[in-house]
Design a protein around this motif. Structure first.
Motif, PDB file in Angstrom:
ATOM      1  N   MET A 172       0.945  -1.491  -0.071  1.00  0.00           N
ATOM      2  CA  MET A 172      -0.481   0.014  -0.394  1.00  0.00           C
ATOM      3  C   MET A 172       0.895   0.883   0.079  1.00  0.00           C
ATOM      4  O   MET A 172       1.945   1.082   0.783  1.00  0.00           O
ATOM      5  N   MET A 173       0.670   2.336  -1.116  1.00  0.00           N
ATOM      6  CA  MET A 173       1.450   3.452  -0.724  1.00  0.00           C
ATOM      7  C   MET A 173       1.696   4.105   0.782  1.00  0.00           C
ATOM      8  O   MET A 173       2.502   4.329   0.540  1.00  0.00           O
ATOM      9  N   ILE A 174       0.812   4.135   1.025  1.00  0.00           N
ATOM     10  CA  ILE A 174       0.966   4.855   2.460  1.00  0.00           C
ATOM     11  C   ILE A 174       2.133   4.404   3.539  1.00  0.00           C
ATOM     12  O   ILE A 174       2.150   4.416   5.104  1.00  0.00           O
ATOM     13  N   GLN A 175       2.033   2.322   2.914  1.00  0.00           N
ATOM     14  CA  GLN A 175       3.355   2.025   3.599  1.00  0.00           C
ATOM     15  C   GLN A 175       3.934   2.846   3.926  1.00  0.00           C
ATOM     16  O   GLN A 175       4.976   2.665   4.863  1.00  0.00           O
TER      17      GLN A 175
ATOM     18  N   LEU B 274     -11.272   2.371   3.957  1.00  0.00           N
ATOM     19  CA  LEU B 274     -10.832   1.682   5.642  1.00  0.00           C
ATOM     20  C   LEU B 274     -10.068   2.586   5.764  1.00  0.00           C
ATOM     21  O   LEU B 274     -10.228   1.308   7.325  1.00  0.00           O
ATOM     22  N   THR B 275     -10.977   3.623   6.800  1.00  0.00           N
ATOM     23  CA  THR B 275     -10.972   4.747   8.107  1.00  0.00           C
ATOM     24  C   THR B 275     -12.293   3.885   8.940  1.00  0.00           C
ATOM     25  O   THR B 275     -11.920   3.753   9.574  1.00  0.00           O
ATOM     26  N   SER B 276     -13.119   3.468   7.774  1.00  0.00           N
ATOM     27  CA  SER B 276     -14.311   3.098   8.783  1.00  0.00           C
ATOM     28  C   SER B 276     -13.944   1.216   9.372  1.00  0.00           C
ATOM     29  O   SER B 276     -14.575   1.421  10.560  1.00  0.00           O
ATOM     30  N   GLU B 277     -12.908   1.177   8.944  1.00  0.00           N
ATOM     31  CA  GLU B 277     -12.654  -0.641   9.282  1.00  0.00           C
ATOM     32  C   GLU B 277     -10.846  -0.313  10.110  1.00  0.00           C
ATOM     33  O   GLU B 277     -10.764  -2.132  10.292  1.00  0.00           O
ATOM     34  N   GLY B 278     -10.928   0.844  10.427  1.00  0.00           N
ATOM     35  CA  GLY B 278      -9.734   0.236  11.284  1.00  0.00           C
ATOM     36  C   GLY B 278      -8.358   0.108  10.276  1.00  0.00           C
ATOM     37  O   GLY B 278      -7.325   0.084  11.211  1.00  0.00           O
ATOM     38  N   LEU B 279      -8.308   0.386   9.190  1.00  0.00           N
ATOM     39  CA  LEU B 279      -6.934  -0.050   8.407  1.00  0.00           C
ATOM     40  C   LEU B 279      -5.680   1.219   8.478  1.00  0.00           C
ATOM     41  O   LEU B 279      -4.810   1.100   8.395  1.00  0.00           O
ATOM     42  N   ILE B 280      -7.107   2.460   8.270  1.00  0.00           N
ATOM     43  CA  ILE B 280      -6.063   3.455   8.266  1.00  0.00           C
ATOM     44  C   ILE B 280      -6.398   4.370   9.274  1.00  0.00           C
ATOM     45  O   ILE B 280      -7.753   4.764   9.284  1.00  0.00           O
ATOM     46  N   ASN B 281      -5.919   5.687   9.172  1.00  0.00           N
ATOM     47  CA  ASN B 281      -6.316   7.061  10.009  1.00  0.00           C
ATOM     48  C   ASN B 281      -5.655   8.201   9.350  1.00  0.00           C
ATOM     49  O   ASN B 281      -5.058   8.149   8.850  1.00  0.00           O
ATOM     50  N   LYS B 282      -7.466   8.998   9.329  1.00  0.00           N
ATOM     51  CA  LYS B 282      -6.908  10.364   8.643  1.00  0.00           C
ATOM     52  C   LYS B 282      -6.136  11.819   9.673  1.00  0.00           C
ATOM     53  O   LYS B 282      -6.912  11.153  10.790  1.00  0.00           O
ATOM     54  N   ARG B 283      -4.972  11.875   9.049  1.00  0.00           N
ATOM     55  CA  ARG B 283      -4.455  12.866  10.242  1.00  0.00           C
ATOM     56  C   ARG B 283      -4.914  14.353  10.118  1.00  0.00           C
ATOM     57  O   ARG B 283      -5.749  14.469   8.828  1.00  0.00           O
ATOM     58  N   GLU B 284      -5.135  14.888  11.121  1.00  0.00           N
ATOM     59  CA  GLU B 284      -5.487  16.466  10.891  1.00  0.00           C
ATOM     60  C   GLU B 284      -4.574  17.312   9.414  1.00  0.00           C
ATOM     61  O   GLU B 284      -5.533  17.914   9.133  1.00  0.00           O
ATOM     62  N   ASP B 285      -3.420  17.170   8.810  1.00  0.00           N
ATOM     63  CA  ASP B 285      -2.696  17.343   7.988  1.00  0.00           C
ATOM     64  C   ASP B 285      -3.631  16.451   6.884  1.00  0.00           C
ATOM     65  O   ASP B 285      -3.454  17.254   5.734  1.00  0.00           O
TER      66      ASP B 285
ATOM     67  N   LEU C 209      -1.257   4.752   7.257  1.00  0.00           N
ATOM     68  CA  LEU C 209      -1.596   2.812   8.088  1.00  0.00           C
ATOM     69  C   LEU C 209      -2.087   3.214   9.725  1.00  0.00           C
ATOM     70  O   LEU C 209      -0.886   3.634  10.416  1.00  0.00           O
ATOM     71  N   THR C 210      -3.169   2.254  10.678  1.00  0.00           N
ATOM     72  CA  THR C 210      -3.081   1.401  11.943  1.00  0.00           C
ATOM     73  C   THR C 210      -1.974   0.679  11.575  1.00  0.00           C
ATOM     74  O   THR C 210      -1.753  -0.563  11.124  1.00  0.00           O
ATOM     75  N   SER C 211      -2.083   0.193  13.109  1.00  0.00           N
ATOM     76  CA  SER C 211      -1.131  -0.881  13.248  1.00  0.00           C
ATOM     77  C   SER C 211      -2.220  -2.260  12.520  1.00  0.00           C
ATOM     78  O   SER C 211      -1.858  -3.099  12.011  1.00  0.00           O
ATOM     79  N   LYS C 212      -3.254  -2.374  12.743  1.00  0.00           N
ATOM     80  CA  LYS C 212      -4.839  -3.167  12.305  1.00  0.00           C
ATOM     81  C   LYS C 212      -3.974  -3.395  10.865  1.00  0.00           C
ATOM     82  O   LYS C 212      -3.618  -4.419  10.159  1.00  0.00           O
ATOM     83  N   GLY C 213      -4.119  -1.962  10.312  1.00  0.00           N
ATOM     84  CA  GLY C 213      -3.989  -2.262   8.117  1.00  0.00           C
ATOM     85  C   GLY C 213      -2.885  -2.880   8.196  1.00  0.00           C
ATOM     86  O   GLY C 213      -2.039  -3.561   7.080  1.00  0.00           O
ATOM     87  N   LYS C 214      -1.221  -2.379   8.312  1.00  0.00           N
ATOM     88  CA  LYS C 214      -0.276  -2.971   8.686  1.00  0.00           C
ATOM     89  C   LYS C 214       0.087  -4.219   8.816  1.00  0.00           C
ATOM     90  O   LYS C 214       0.547  -5.299   7.659  1.00  0.00           O
TER      91      LYS C 214
END
Length: 121
Positions: A1-4, A39-50, A55-60
């Motif tokens: 995943m690109m955000i990895q 993906l955010t709803s599933e807890g796999l990624i987080n949207k940061r303030e910026d 990735l979340t730990s679950k996403g990793k």
């Protein structure tokens, strides 16, 4: 995943997909942002303030190859070659970033490369 590799926003993700596919596909905002929301709803990624996603730990733990357009097959040799190029780019990235994932498949990759090489003789 690109955000990895590093956090990215939706526009950066779309641009990276276009680059990785050598310009043959640039997903629309209407296809990228709903996936990011899911993906955010599933807890796999987080949207940061910026505005960038990470990735979340679950996403990793559950990373899979994210590319490809679901239920769509290439429609000719040019599209097949473009898709193959995208996969080769992915394997190159894996080889640099997480060699342990590609290591068990080296013999198979070598056989495929040899078969392709034979086509150009």
């Amino acid at each position: 995943m690109m955000i990895q590799r590093s956090p990215r926003n939706g526009a950066e993700i779309m641009a990276e997909i276009e680059t990785m596919t050598q310009g043959w596909w640039r997903p629309s905002p209407g296809s990228v942002y709903p996936v990011l929301d899911d993906l955010t709803s599933e807890g796999l990624i987080n949207k940061r303030e910026d505005g960038r996603y990470e990735l979340t730990s679950k996403g990793k733990e559950s990373i899979e190859w994210p590319f490809g357009m679901p239920n769509r097959q290439p429609q000719g040799i040019d599209e097949m070659l473009n898709e193959m190029t995208g996969y080769v780019s992915y394997f190159e990235d894996l080889n640099k970033s997480d060699r342990t994932r590609i290591e068990p498949h080296k013999d198979r990759i070598k056989k495929i490369a040899e078969r392709l090489s034979n086509l150009t003789r």
